[in-house]
Design a protein around this motif. Sequence first.
Motif, PDB file in Angstrom:
ATOM      1  N   ASN A  62     -62.770 -30.962  19.907  1.00  0.00           N
ATOM      2  CA  ASN A  62     -64.173 -29.980  20.022  1.00  0.00           C
ATOM      3  C   ASN A  62     -64.775 -30.627  18.441  1.00  0.00           C
ATOM      4  O   ASN A  62     -64.058 -30.455  17.350  1.00  0.00           O
ATOM      5  CB  ASN A  62     -63.964 -28.670  19.083  1.00  0.00           C
ATOM      6  N   PRO A  63     -65.784 -31.562  18.777  1.00  0.00           N
ATOM      7  CA  PRO A  63     -66.718 -31.651  17.402  1.00  0.00           C
ATOM      8  C   PRO A  63     -66.518 -30.957  16.231  1.00  0.00           C
ATOM      9  O   PRO A  63     -65.944 -31.528  14.673  1.00  0.00           O
ATOM     10  CB  PRO A  63     -67.812 -32.764  17.116  1.00  0.00           C
TER      11      PRO A  63
ATOM     12  N   LEU B  81     -51.335 -32.443   7.070  1.00  0.00           N
ATOM     13  CA  LEU B  81     -50.802 -32.184   8.354  1.00  0.00           C
ATOM     14  C   LEU B  81     -50.959 -30.703   8.658  1.00  0.00           C
ATOM     15  O   LEU B  81     -51.828 -29.908   9.575  1.00  0.00           O
ATOM     16  CB  LEU B  81     -49.404 -32.301   9.243  1.00  0.00           C
ATOM     17  N   GLU B  82     -50.791 -29.699   7.639  1.00  0.00           N
ATOM     18  CA  GLU B  82     -51.226 -28.726   7.556  1.00  0.00           C
ATOM     19  C   GLU B  82     -52.790 -28.083   7.542  1.00  0.00           C
ATOM     20  O   GLU B  82     -53.273 -27.324   8.007  1.00  0.00           O
ATOM     21  CB  GLU B  82     -50.526 -28.033   6.803  1.00  0.00           C
ATOM     22  N   ASN B  83     -53.376 -29.436   7.338  1.00  0.00           N
ATOM     23  CA  ASN B  83     -54.567 -28.441   7.478  1.00  0.00           C
ATOM     24  C   ASN B  83     -55.149 -29.494   9.377  1.00  0.00           C
ATOM     25  O   ASN B  83     -56.528 -28.448   8.827  1.00  0.00           O
ATOM     26  CB  ASN B  83     -54.895 -29.717   7.011  1.00  0.00           C
ATOM     27  N   LEU B  84     -54.793 -29.226   9.795  1.00  0.00           N
ATOM     28  CA  LEU B  84     -55.241 -29.630  11.305  1.00  0.00           C
ATOM     29  C   LEU B  84     -54.481 -28.048  11.558  1.00  0.00           C
ATOM     30  O   LEU B  84     -53.806 -27.615  11.869  1.00  0.00           O
ATOM     31  CB  LEU B  84     -54.227 -31.242  12.048  1.00  0.00           C
ATOM     32  N   GLY B  85     -55.182 -28.593  13.101  1.00  0.00           N
ATOM     33  CA  GLY B  85     -55.748 -27.669  13.886  1.00  0.00           C
ATOM     34  C   GLY B  85     -54.404 -27.703  15.169  1.00  0.00           C
ATOM     35  O   GLY B  85     -53.792 -28.398  15.512  1.00  0.00           O
ATOM     36  N   PRO B  86     -54.525 -26.370  16.301  1.00  0.00           N
ATOM     37  CA  PRO B  86     -53.879 -26.895  17.569  1.00  0.00           C
ATOM     38  C   PRO B  86     -54.179 -28.113  18.474  1.00  0.00           C
ATOM     39  O   PRO B  86     -53.289 -28.158  18.964  1.00  0.00           O
ATOM     40  CB  PRO B  86     -53.755 -25.572  17.804  1.00  0.00           C
ATOM     41  N   ASP B  87     -55.343 -28.650  17.804  1.00  0.00           N
ATOM     42  CA  ASP B  87     -55.826 -29.034  18.752  1.00  0.00           C
ATOM     43  C   ASP B  87     -56.878 -30.804  18.331  1.00  0.00           C
ATOM     44  O   ASP B  87     -56.711 -31.287  18.860  1.00  0.00           O
ATOM     45  CB  ASP B  87     -57.646 -28.714  19.680  1.00  0.00           C
ATOM     46  N   ASP B  88     -55.880 -31.314  17.395  1.00  0.00           N
ATOM     47  CA  ASP B  88     -55.963 -31.889  16.717  1.00  0.00           C
ATOM     48  C   ASP B  88     -54.949 -32.897  16.644  1.00  0.00           C
ATOM     49  O   ASP B  88     -53.415 -32.636  15.926  1.00  0.00           O
ATOM     50  CB  ASP B  88     -56.240 -32.080  14.871  1.00  0.00           C
ATOM     51  N   ASP B  89     -55.019 -34.143  16.538  1.00  0.00           N
ATOM     52  CA  ASP B  89     -53.858 -34.998  16.798  1.00  0.00           C
ATOM     53  C   ASP B  89     -54.381 -36.356  16.189  1.00  0.00           C
ATOM     54  O   ASP B  89     -55.365 -36.686  16.035  1.00  0.00           O
ATOM     55  CB  ASP B  89     -53.840 -35.215  18.488  1.00  0.00           C
ATOM     56  N   VAL B  90     -53.162 -36.841  15.731  1.00  0.00           N
ATOM     57  CA  VAL B  90     -53.059 -37.721  14.553  1.00  0.00           C
ATOM     58  C   VAL B  90     -52.906 -39.380  15.687  1.00  0.00           C
ATOM     59  O   VAL B  90     -51.351 -38.737  16.287  1.00  0.00           O
ATOM     60  CB  VAL B  90     -52.183 -37.440  13.431  1.00  0.00           C
ATOM     61  N   SER B  91     -53.632 -39.993  16.068  1.00  0.00           N
ATOM     62  CA  SER B  91     -53.222 -41.059  16.532  1.00  0.00           C
ATOM     63  C   SER B  91     -53.359 -42.611  16.267  1.00  0.00           C
ATOM     64  O   SER B  91     -52.668 -43.657  16.141  1.00  0.00           O
ATOM     65  CB  SER B  91     -55.210 -41.297  18.126  1.00  0.00           C
ATOM     66  N   ARG B  92     -53.705 -42.089  14.922  1.00  0.00           N
ATOM     67  CA  ARG B  92     -53.011 -43.884  13.942  1.00  0.00           C
ATOM     68  C   ARG B  92     -52.658 -43.441  12.665  1.00  0.00           C
ATOM     69  O   ARG B  92     -53.171 -42.201  12.375  1.00  0.00           O
ATOM     70  CB  ARG B  92     -54.118 -44.561  14.042  1.00  0.00           C
ATOM     71  N   PHE B  93     -51.532 -43.822  11.890  1.00  0.00           N
ATOM     72  CA  PHE B  93     -51.046 -43.657  10.987  1.00  0.00           C
ATOM     73  C   PHE B  93     -50.560 -44.737  10.547  1.00  0.00           C
ATOM     74  O   PHE B  93     -49.337 -45.644  11.012  1.00  0.00           O
ATOM     75  CB  PHE B  93     -49.827 -42.747  10.694  1.00  0.00           C
ATOM     76  N   GLU B  94     -51.289 -45.528   9.172  1.00  0.00           N
ATOM     77  CA  GLU B  94     -50.609 -46.715   8.762  1.00  0.00           C
ATOM     78  C   GLU B  94     -50.865 -47.056   6.708  1.00  0.00           C
ATOM     79  O   GLU B  94     -51.918 -46.199   6.221  1.00  0.00           O
ATOM     80  CB  GLU B  94     -51.934 -47.789   9.820  1.00  0.00           C
ATOM     81  N   TYR B  95     -50.022 -47.023   6.223  1.00  0.00           N
ATOM     82  CA  TYR B  95     -49.699 -47.234   5.168  1.00  0.00           C
ATOM     83  C   TYR B  95     -50.866 -48.457   4.411  1.00  0.00           C
ATOM     84  O   TYR B  95     -50.236 -49.919   4.883  1.00  0.00           O
ATOM     85  CB  TYR B  95     -48.570 -46.961   3.860  1.00  0.00           C
TER      86      TYR B  95
END
Length: 419
Positions: A387-388, A354-368
């Motif tokens: 932003n792409p 998660l530390e690889n994500l920036g302030p404008d990045d959001d996790v919308s799905r998480f599944e093992y």
Amino acid sequence: MSEITFHSRVGEAETALRELFPATPLQFNEHLSAKYGARIFLKREDLTPVRSYKIRGAFNFMRKRIEAGLSSGAFCCASAGNHAQGFAFACRFFGLKGRVFMPVTTPQQKIQKTKIFGGDAIEVELIGDYFDDCYAAAKAYAATGQAALVPPFDHEDIIEGQATVALELVQQLGDENADMLVLPVGGGGLSSGVTRYFRENAGSRPAIRYAEPAGAASLRTSLSEGRLVRLKQVEGFVDGAAVAEIGAIPFETLRDVRPEHVVLSPEGRLCGTMLEMLNIEGIVLEPAGALAIDALKDLAPVIAGKTVVLVVSGSNFDFERLPDVKERALRFDGLKKYLILRLAQRPGALRDFLENLGPDDDVSRFEYLKKSARDFGSILIGIETKNPASFDAIFRRLDESGTAYRDITDDPIMADLLI
């Protein structure tokens, strides 16, 4: 005795149609005009009584058979959408019985709308999983002599009915000449009818461009090969225009069109156009209804300062599909991606990712995907950003940290299975 021409037959069809509904409006659109630096008008076929132009052809076909004494007193058709609804409305108008063959997979909303438009005049029969199944059933039923089959597009009377759109445009434009007309293409009834009307028009003849779904480019493929081609595979998202083979009669009218004059709209980009028109203009469009508007994104360099007319073909949209529309638009714009991660099975591994994500990045799905591995686990994760370009940074940091991942956003097999 005056000569019976295509124009005169279209004129008769248009006069008869006025018993059902007034001419659909031609509206100047401020938003699109400002966006593209042109005078852009929308021909609002989504405002017919059945919210699509299909009522025109079905009504004209039935009217002519009744007037010629060829009707057995009943009609039938095969359709899971707009053709069925236009057919049902016409059956009720004429007071004749109709049977609609629909795939078993047809959404309940479309079945109910068809029944509402037809009332006691129609019966709906669900058969087969695909259109070809119910079309075969409709033809078999018509072959018994119990009803006349009303085709969706490949018939002269259907084409004449759809061409009434062109006659209305001529009347509504008056002294203002359109520089360009953009037409959506599915089976070709509307596009060939309107094209023929303007080709044979003694007055102004606008340049005509055509808009097809990229996943169902039956017209452009046929034009490129110089013959009628049946596509081996069709993306069905644009259900009102996802046709594997354009009609034989429409193709004869359109066969001289240059392939590059057919704009192919990617389905994801089309979804963005649907959302834009809904959010900014409050106009609800089905995917096929947004084709002509979406084509402006490719036509922008050549329309500046010109008068452009777009035919908006329909608005029979099931809002249960809205989440899918939003999803496709985000993925096309590069604002959402799906990854499969291979993370070490240790405390803190997810936090490190998660530390690889920036302030404008959001996790919308998480599944093992696999929880039983002793050393590493596989995870499906969806990430949205504003932003792409953010994904370039995310991927760079993942590579630098040695995190194993795979981007499956545009992998059709993996995406269909997991997303």
